[in-house]
Design a protein around this motif. Sequence first.
Motif, PDB file in Angstrom:
ATOM      1  N   GLN A  38       0.431   3.645  -3.992  1.00  0.00           N
ATOM      2  CA  GLN A  38      -0.271   4.427  -2.981  1.00  0.00           C
ATOM      3  C   GLN A  38      -1.385   3.600  -2.340  1.00  0.00           C
ATOM      4  OE1 GLN A  38      -2.024   7.996  -4.534  1.00  0.00           O
ATOM      5  NE2 GLN A  38      -2.743   8.666  -2.552  1.00  0.00           N
ATOM      6  N   ASN A  39      -1.399   3.570  -1.026  1.00  0.00           N
ATOM      7  CA  ASN A  39      -2.432   2.918  -0.212  1.00  0.00           C
ATOM      8  C   ASN A  39      -2.396   1.396  -0.242  1.00  0.00           C
ATOM      9  OD1 ASN A  39      -3.513   5.424   0.632  1.00  0.00           O
ATOM     10  ND2 ASN A  39      -4.685   5.568  -1.255  1.00  0.00           N
ATOM     11  N   ALA A  40      -1.373   0.796  -0.838  1.00  0.00           N
ATOM     12  CA  ALA A  40      -1.321  -0.669  -0.918  1.00  0.00           C
ATOM     13  C   ALA A  40      -1.223  -1.300   0.466  1.00  0.00           C
ATOM     14  CB  ALA A  40      -0.143  -1.109  -1.782  1.00  0.00           C
ATOM     15  N   GLU A  41      -0.392  -0.759   1.319  1.00  0.00           N
ATOM     16  CA  GLU A  41      -0.229  -1.377   2.639  1.00  0.00           C
ATOM     17  C   GLU A  41      -1.492  -1.232   3.484  1.00  0.00           C
ATOM     18  OE1 GLU A  41       2.546  -1.132   6.571  1.00  0.00           O
ATOM     19  OE2 GLU A  41       3.560  -1.116   4.620  1.00  0.00           O
ATOM     20  N   ILE A  42      -2.112  -0.079   3.498  1.00  0.00           N
ATOM     21  CA  ILE A  42      -3.323   0.098   4.294  1.00  0.00           C
ATOM     22  C   ILE A  42      -4.463  -0.762   3.742  1.00  0.00           C
ATOM     23  CG2 ILE A  42      -4.248   2.167   3.142  1.00  0.00           C
ATOM     24  CD1 ILE A  42      -4.171   1.594   6.942  1.00  0.00           C
ATOM     25  N   ALA A  43      -4.491  -0.962   2.436  1.00  0.00           N
ATOM     26  CA  ALA A  43      -5.504  -1.843   1.848  1.00  0.00           C
ATOM     27  C   ALA A  43      -5.277  -3.285   2.300  1.00  0.00           C
ATOM     28  CB  ALA A  43      -5.474  -1.745   0.323  1.00  0.00           C
ATOM     29  N   ALA A  44      -4.025  -3.714   2.341  1.00  0.00           N
ATOM     30  CA  ALA A  44      -3.710  -5.056   2.840  1.00  0.00           C
ATOM     31  C   ALA A  44      -4.135  -5.184   4.302  1.00  0.00           C
ATOM     32  CB  ALA A  44      -2.220  -5.339   2.683  1.00  0.00           C
ATOM     33  N   GLU A  45      -3.889  -4.152   5.078  1.00  0.00           N
ATOM     34  CA  GLU A  45      -4.316  -4.162   6.484  1.00  0.00           C
ATOM     35  C   GLU A  45      -5.833  -4.260   6.588  1.00  0.00           C
ATOM     36  OE1 GLU A  45      -2.441  -1.232   9.116  1.00  0.00           O
ATOM     37  OE2 GLU A  45      -0.830  -1.048   7.648  1.00  0.00           O
ATOM     38  N   ALA A  46      -6.541  -3.569   5.716  1.00  0.00           N
ATOM     39  CA  ALA A  46      -8.007  -3.598   5.745  1.00  0.00           C
ATOM     40  C   ALA A  46      -8.525  -5.013   5.510  1.00  0.00           C
ATOM     41  CB  ALA A  46      -8.577  -2.643   4.700  1.00  0.00           C
ATOM     42  N   THR A  92     -15.083  -2.159  15.577  1.00  0.00           N
ATOM     43  CA  THR A  92     -14.004  -3.154  15.634  1.00  0.00           C
ATOM     44  C   THR A  92     -13.073  -3.006  14.433  1.00  0.00           C
ATOM     45  OG1 THR A  92     -15.453  -4.687  16.817  1.00  0.00           O
ATOM     46  CG2 THR A  92     -13.526  -5.635  15.744  1.00  0.00           C
ATOM     47  N   PHE A  93     -13.649  -2.868  13.257  1.00  0.00           N
ATOM     48  CA  PHE A  93     -12.842  -2.715  12.046  1.00  0.00           C
ATOM     49  C   PHE A  93     -12.015  -1.434  12.113  1.00  0.00           C
ATOM     50  CE2 PHE A  93     -12.053  -1.047   7.828  1.00  0.00           C
ATOM     51  CZ  PHE A  93     -11.487  -2.140   7.185  1.00  0.00           C
ATOM     52  N   ASP A  94     -12.651  -0.318  12.447  1.00  0.00           N
ATOM     53  CA  ASP A  94     -11.963   0.971  12.484  1.00  0.00           C
ATOM     54  C   ASP A  94     -10.802   0.951  13.468  1.00  0.00           C
ATOM     55  OD1 ASP A  94     -13.897   1.739  10.681  1.00  0.00           O
ATOM     56  OD2 ASP A  94     -14.851   3.213  12.006  1.00  0.00           O
ATOM     57  N   LYS A  95     -11.008   0.362  14.649  1.00  0.00           N
ATOM     58  CA  LYS A  95      -9.934   0.289  15.658  1.00  0.00           C
ATOM     59  C   LYS A  95      -8.770  -0.542  15.126  1.00  0.00           C
ATOM     60  CE  LYS A  95      -8.924  -0.865  20.498  1.00  0.00           C
ATOM     61  NZ  LYS A  95      -7.655  -0.210  20.364  1.00  0.00           N
ATOM     62  N   CYS A  96      -9.083  -1.681  14.529  1.00  0.00           N
ATOM     63  CA  CYS A  96      -8.047  -2.538  13.954  1.00  0.00           C
ATOM     64  C   CYS A  96      -7.224  -1.767  12.918  1.00  0.00           C
ATOM     65  CB  CYS A  96      -8.700  -3.766  13.332  1.00  0.00           C
ATOM     66  SG  CYS A  96      -7.550  -4.900  12.518  1.00  0.00           S
ATOM     67  N   ASP A  99      -5.275   1.285  14.480  1.00  0.00           N
ATOM     68  CA  ASP A  99      -4.158   0.862  15.334  1.00  0.00           C
ATOM     69  C   ASP A  99      -3.027   0.203  14.548  1.00  0.00           C
ATOM     70  OD1 ASP A  99      -5.581   1.802  17.505  1.00  0.00           O
ATOM     71  OD2 ASP A  99      -6.088  -0.191  18.300  1.00  0.00           O
ATOM     72  N   GLY A 100      -3.240  -0.077  13.273  1.00  0.00           N
ATOM     73  CA  GLY A 100      -2.209  -0.751  12.479  1.00  0.00           C
ATOM     74  C   GLY A 100      -1.912  -2.150  12.990  1.00  0.00           C
ATOM     75  N   LYS A 101      -2.957  -2.833  13.426  1.00  0.00           N
ATOM     76  CA  LYS A 101      -2.813  -4.133  14.071  1.00  0.00           C
ATOM     77  C   LYS A 101      -2.050  -5.149  13.217  1.00  0.00           C
ATOM     78  CE  LYS A 101      -5.539  -7.702  16.368  1.00  0.00           C
ATOM     79  NZ  LYS A 101      -6.890  -8.075  16.838  1.00  0.00           N
ATOM     80  N   TYR A 102      -2.198  -5.111  11.919  1.00  0.00           N
ATOM     81  CA  TYR A 102      -1.579  -6.115  11.047  1.00  0.00           C
ATOM     82  C   TYR A 102      -0.364  -5.608  10.282  1.00  0.00           C
ATOM     83  CZ  TYR A 102      -5.392  -9.132  12.241  1.00  0.00           C
ATOM     84  OH  TYR A 102      -6.271  -9.910  12.950  1.00  0.00           O
ATOM     85  N   LYS A 103       0.087  -4.422  10.617  1.00  0.00           N
ATOM     86  CA  LYS A 103       1.227  -3.818   9.922  1.00  0.00           C
ATOM     87  C   LYS A 103       2.469  -4.722  10.003  1.00  0.00           C
ATOM     88  CE  LYS A 103       3.506   0.636   9.445  1.00  0.00           C
ATOM     89  NZ  LYS A 103       2.826   1.186   8.295  1.00  0.00           N
ATOM     90  N   THR A 104       2.770  -5.233  11.189  1.00  0.00           N
ATOM     91  CA  THR A 104       3.949  -6.079  11.366  1.00  0.00           C
ATOM     92  C   THR A 104       3.812  -7.393  10.599  1.00  0.00           C
ATOM     93  OG1 THR A 104       4.382  -5.099  13.528  1.00  0.00           O
ATOM     94  CG2 THR A 104       5.407  -7.230  13.094  1.00  0.00           C
ATOM     95  N   GLU A 105       2.619  -7.982  10.615  1.00  0.00           N
ATOM     96  CA  GLU A 105       2.394  -9.232   9.877  1.00  0.00           C
ATOM     97  C   GLU A 105       2.584  -9.023   8.383  1.00  0.00           C
ATOM     98  OE1 GLU A 105      -1.283 -12.107   8.702  1.00  0.00           O
ATOM     99  OE2 GLU A 105      -1.203 -11.473  10.798  1.00  0.00           O
ATOM    100  N   ILE A 106       2.097  -7.911   7.877  1.00  0.00           N
ATOM    101  CA  ILE A 106       2.233  -7.615   6.451  1.00  0.00           C
ATOM    102  C   ILE A 106       3.698  -7.370   6.097  1.00  0.00           C
ATOM    103  CG2 ILE A 106       1.658  -5.908   4.666  1.00  0.00           C
ATOM    104  CD1 ILE A 106      -1.164  -5.840   6.130  1.00  0.00           C
ATOM    105  N   GLN A 107       4.414  -6.703   6.981  1.00  0.00           N
ATOM    106  CA  GLN A 107       5.844  -6.497   6.746  1.00  0.00           C
ATOM    107  C   GLN A 107       6.600  -7.830   6.746  1.00  0.00           C
ATOM    108  OE1 GLN A 107       6.615  -3.602   9.834  1.00  0.00           O
ATOM    109  NE2 GLN A 107       6.154  -1.881   8.469  1.00  0.00           N
TER     110      GLN A 107
END
Length: 155
Positions: A38-46, A92-96, A99-107
């Motif tokens: 749970q929350n691993a991907e969003i933590a990686a994005e953070a 800046t952090f909240d928008k990033c 928006d899931g800015k790094y979701k594709t990179e993490i995938q």
Amino acid sequence: CPYCQRFHQETWASLKTDYIDTGKVKFVYRDFPLPFHQNAEIAAEAAQCAGEQNKYWEMHNTLFTKGSGDGTGLDIASLKKYAKDLSLNSATFDKCLDDGKYKTEIQKDTSDGSAGGVSGTPSFFIGNPSKGYQLVVGAQPYAVIKQVIEQELAA
């Protein structure tokens, strides 16, 4: 991941001091959030979003010290609080993050890891790009990681 957290708490500091800080080893961190954590991907994005403000490692360390292996402390509200605690520009952090800015990179990191044989975390490729790597899987004790590194440095 509780095993990644164990690596961070029990092995990371010695690895960093003995090999990374001395320039003997280059450490590259790639994301591999397991879908059942749970929350691993969003933590990686953070962590990636914090990296935009030169605070990747500070956020990374915070995630492992304040979060838990069951995802507690890694929800969006907590991640945004950690960003404030690290004096990041909140807007800046909240928008990033929102928006899931790094979701594709993490995938992509996850796909690359799977293609390289990673099926669990943490996993380490230890070696020389021109000579090949040894894959070490799991929250291994420092002695195990050290032994593999020393073998590779001697080769």
